[in-house]
Design an enzyme around this catalytic site. Structure first.
Site, PDB file in Angstrom:
ATOM      1  N   ARG A 252       0.857  -1.191   0.000  1.00 19.34           N
ATOM      2  CA  ARG A 252       0.000   0.000   0.000  1.00 19.34           C
ATOM      3  C   ARG A 252       0.892   1.240   0.000  1.00 19.34           C
ATOM      4  NH1 ARG A 252      -3.392  -2.805  -1.436  1.00 19.34           N
ATOM      5  NH2 ARG A 252      -5.504  -3.173  -0.653  1.00 19.34           N
ATOM      6  N   GLU A 281      -3.094   7.227  -4.527  1.00 20.33           N
ATOM      7  CA  GLU A 281      -3.274   6.698  -5.881  1.00 20.33           C
ATOM      8  C   GLU A 281      -4.726   6.844  -6.351  1.00 20.33           C
ATOM      9  OE1 GLU A 281      -1.860   2.638  -5.249  1.00 20.33           O
ATOM     10  OE2 GLU A 281      -3.909   1.917  -5.315  1.00 20.33           O
ATOM     11  N   HIS A 321      -1.122  -0.234  -9.684  1.00 24.25           N
ATOM     12  CA  HIS A 321      -1.780  -1.167  -8.762  1.00 24.25           C
ATOM     13  C   HIS A 321      -2.288  -2.385  -9.553  1.00 24.25           C
ATOM     14  CE1 HIS A 321      -3.731  -1.447  -4.575  1.00 24.25           C
ATOM     15  NE2 HIS A 321      -3.532  -2.661  -5.064  1.00 24.25           N
TER      16      HIS A 321
HETATM   17  P1  NAD Z   1      -0.719 -11.068   5.327  1.00 20.62           P
HETATM   18  O1  NAD Z   1      -1.761 -10.650   6.306  1.00 20.62           O
HETATM   19  O2  NAD Z   1      -0.575 -12.494   5.005  1.00 20.62           O
HETATM   20  O3  NAD Z   1       0.704 -10.527   5.836  1.00 20.62           O
HETATM   21  C1  NAD Z   1       0.872  -9.284   6.407  1.00 20.62           C
HETATM   22  C2  NAD Z   1       1.965  -9.388   7.465  1.00 20.62           C
HETATM   23  O4  NAD Z   1       2.164  -8.088   7.999  1.00 20.62           O
HETATM   24  C3  NAD Z   1       1.586 -10.312   8.640  1.00 20.62           C
HETATM   25  O5  NAD Z   1       2.574 -11.297   8.817  1.00 20.62           O
HETATM   26  C4  NAD Z   1       1.504  -9.352   9.817  1.00 20.62           C
HETATM   27  O6  NAD Z   1       1.939  -9.935  11.045  1.00 20.62           O
HETATM   28  C5  NAD Z   1       2.447  -8.251   9.393  1.00 20.62           C
HETATM   29  N1  NAD Z   1       2.213  -6.996  10.103  1.00 20.62           N
HETATM   30  C6  NAD Z   1       1.018  -6.388  10.329  1.00 20.62           C
HETATM   31  N2  NAD Z   1       1.233  -5.250  11.011  1.00 20.62           N
HETATM   32  C7  NAD Z   1       2.568  -5.135  11.195  1.00 20.62           C
HETATM   33  C8  NAD Z   1       3.410  -4.170  11.826  1.00 20.62           C
HETATM   34  N3  NAD Z   1       2.902  -3.083  12.407  1.00 20.62           N
HETATM   35  N4  NAD Z   1       4.751  -4.384  11.803  1.00 20.62           N
HETATM   36  C9  NAD Z   1       5.268  -5.482  11.233  1.00 20.62           C
HETATM   37  N5  NAD Z   1       4.535  -6.442  10.639  1.00 20.62           N
HETATM   38  C10 NAD Z   1       3.200  -6.260  10.620  1.00 20.62           C
HETATM   39  O7  NAD Z   1      -0.976 -10.193   4.033  1.00 20.62           O
HETATM   40  P2  NAD Z   1      -0.553 -10.541   2.533  1.00 20.62           P
HETATM   41  O8  NAD Z   1      -1.569 -11.415   1.916  1.00 20.62           O
HETATM   42  O9  NAD Z   1       0.862 -10.956   2.500  1.00 20.62           O
HETATM   43  O10 NAD Z   1      -0.736  -9.091   1.870  1.00 20.62           O
HETATM   44  C11 NAD Z   1       0.083  -7.995   2.255  1.00 20.62           C
HETATM   45  C12 NAD Z   1      -0.492  -6.715   1.697  1.00 20.62           C
HETATM   46  O11 NAD Z   1      -0.358  -6.710   0.274  1.00 20.62           O
HETATM   47  C13 NAD Z   1      -2.013  -6.552   1.897  1.00 20.62           C
HETATM   48  O12 NAD Z   1      -2.309  -6.013   3.150  1.00 20.62           O
HETATM   49  C14 NAD Z   1      -2.427  -5.642   0.777  1.00 20.62           C
HETATM   50  O13 NAD Z   1      -2.411  -4.304   1.258  1.00 20.62           O
HETATM   51  C15 NAD Z   1      -1.316  -5.821  -0.255  1.00 20.62           C
HETATM   52  N6  NAD Z   1      -1.818  -6.377  -1.528  1.00 20.62           N
HETATM   53  C16 NAD Z   1      -1.553  -5.683  -2.667  1.00 20.62           C
HETATM   54  C17 NAD Z   1      -1.976  -6.182  -3.891  1.00 20.62           C
HETATM   55  C18 NAD Z   1      -1.669  -5.459  -5.185  1.00 20.62           C
HETATM   56  O14 NAD Z   1      -2.325  -5.719  -6.199  1.00 20.62           O
HETATM   57  N7  NAD Z   1      -0.687  -4.577  -5.218  1.00 20.62           N
HETATM   58  C19 NAD Z   1      -2.703  -7.382  -3.931  1.00 20.62           C
HETATM   59  C20 NAD Z   1      -2.952  -8.076  -2.747  1.00 20.62           C
HETATM   60  C21 NAD Z   1      -2.489  -7.546  -1.546  1.00 20.62           C
END
Ligand code: NAD
Length: 355
Positions: A252, A281, A321
């Site tokens: 994000r 964005e 994105h």
């Molecule tokens: P996920 O929930 O599996 O992993 C997120 C990780 O972040 C977790 O392990 C969590 O413990 C950690 N976390 C949360 N808060 C934290 C903090 N303050 N400090 C350190 N670690 C922290 O999520 P994911 O499926 O791997 O997705 C990650 C992100 O990718 C999503 O939240 C979404 O915003 C983004 N995403 C983007 C697209 C795109 O098209 N660009 C698509 C899907 C997801």
């Protein structure tokens, strides 16, 4: 301008869902092939499909609706929710849900479901597309040959083998990034509030955020955007990054303070950035509205301008994105969204977001 409704689809035939009540469900940001798939799989309910995002232009058409399925392009905030007094379910067709006002949903007892795992490998593959595009100067290389020039001057890149990749957030997407990084024989370090055993098995070493910033040749962000992660890379800690490192953000835009990133790139401290997401964005998407009387949503004009500067920098590549956007991932999104809606109708909680 609203692109109007694709079609209404009301069926009184016996429901394939056990609970007998007929729900009114509106789908937004939907393509024709998805309409067909949803119609086949959700029977016995009143369905309405919109190609465009939910907005003040179309919301009056669904004011009595029980459920909406929508993508990340529209903010589902108090103003929108005020117009949907009967809403009981938001099924967001995304992993992230920072576009939804969860507090308001909680107050109104609206359940929010997401699609947690549709794009783990998909986003990870895009992450590597950005890394390789930067490490091998793919974009300027192609520009040159398109001009009919076959000259390698200034196009020298660097190997990934033996480089250190630092993963901020070690959840689902990050796991696949680590899996691919292992194939490149990279050293993998990570920072997260929770330790993921599967990542440790893959060879990832957990370190503090400070250590990760100092040691990584490539930093890749895989965190949700929330209060604790907003500007996790900021004007203070960006100074501690290894010289000539690159930063990749497919998570994000709000995770990185845009002005700090711009300064580090312009000063040459950072070698490059690969960004699939930008702060503000949503405003870039609709910036033509700046010329109209009223801008649809509040927007930080300074950040918007900084984004335009980033877009022009040679050492920055930006995709709109698009990391999620593979055919396979979209199929999974639609399938899980259907399951989320069916589960809700059956009184179950499936992929409910904690509010
Ligand atoms: P996920 O929930 O599996 O992993 C997120 C990780 O972040 C977790 O392990 C969590 O413990 C950690 N976390 C949360 N808060 C934290 C903090 N303050 N400090 C350190 N670690 C922290 O999520 P994911 O499926 O791997 O997705 C990650 C992100 O990718 C999503 O939240 C979404 O915003 C983004 N995403 C983007 C697209 C795109 O098209 N660009 C698509 C899907 C997801």
């Amino acid at each position: 301008m609203s692109r109007t409704i694709v079609l209404d689809h009301a069926q009184n035939a016996s429901s394939d869902i056990s609970n007998g009540t007929i729900m009114k469900i509106a789908f937004f940001d939907i393509e024709d092939w998805e309409v067909e798939h949803i119609k086949k799989n959700i029977k016995g309910h009143e369905l309405k499909f919109f190609k465009e995002s939910i907005s003040k232009n179309n919301i009056s058409l669904i004011k009595n609706y029980d459920a909406i399925a929508s993508f990340i392009y529209a903010k589902l905030d108090k103003k929108i929710l005020d117009r949907l007094p009967k809403l009981k379910l938001i099924a967001t067709m995304s992993t992230g849900y920072d576009h939804i006002d969860l507090k308001e949903c909680n107050k109104r007892k609206i359940m929010v479901c997401n699609v947690p795992y549709y794009g783990e490998n998909t986003v990870a593959e895009h992450t590597f597309a950005l890394i390789l595009a930067l490490s091998r100067k793919i974009y300027p290389s192609i520009q040159r040959t398109k001009m009919g020039l076959f000259d390698v001057n200034g196009l020298r890149g660097f190997d990934l083998k033996d480089k250190t990749i630092g993963l901020i957030g070690t959840g689902h997407i990050s796991f696949h990034v680590a899996r691919i990084a292992k194939g490149f024989e990279m050293k993998i370090i990570g920072y997260d509030i929770f330790k993921n055993k599967d990542m440790i098995k893959l060879g990832l070493k957990y370190v503090s955020l400070n250590e990760l910033l100092k040691k990584s040749d490539i930093i890749s962000l895989h965190l949700p955007l929330n209060k604790s992660t907003f500007h996790i890379i900021n004007s203070k800690n960006i100074k501690t990054l290894k010289n000539n490192s690159i930063i990749i953000n497919t998570a994000r835009g709000g995770l990185i303070e845009t002005s700090a990133l711009g300064k580090s790139l312009a000063s040459g401290k950072l070698l490059g950035a690969g960004l699939d997401v930008l702060e503000e964005e949503g405003c870039i998407k609709h910036e033509d509205e700046l010329l109209r009387k009223k801008f649809r949503k509040p927007c930080n004009i300074k950040t918007l301008l900084e984004n335009h500067v980033l877009m022009k920098l040679d050492n920055v590549i930006i995709t709109p994105h698009n990391a999620f956007n593979s055919q396979e991932a979209l199929q999974r999104i639609i399938d899980v969204t259907i399951e989320n809606i069916k589960a809700f109708h059956n009184g179950k909680t499936f992929n409910a977001v904690k509010q």
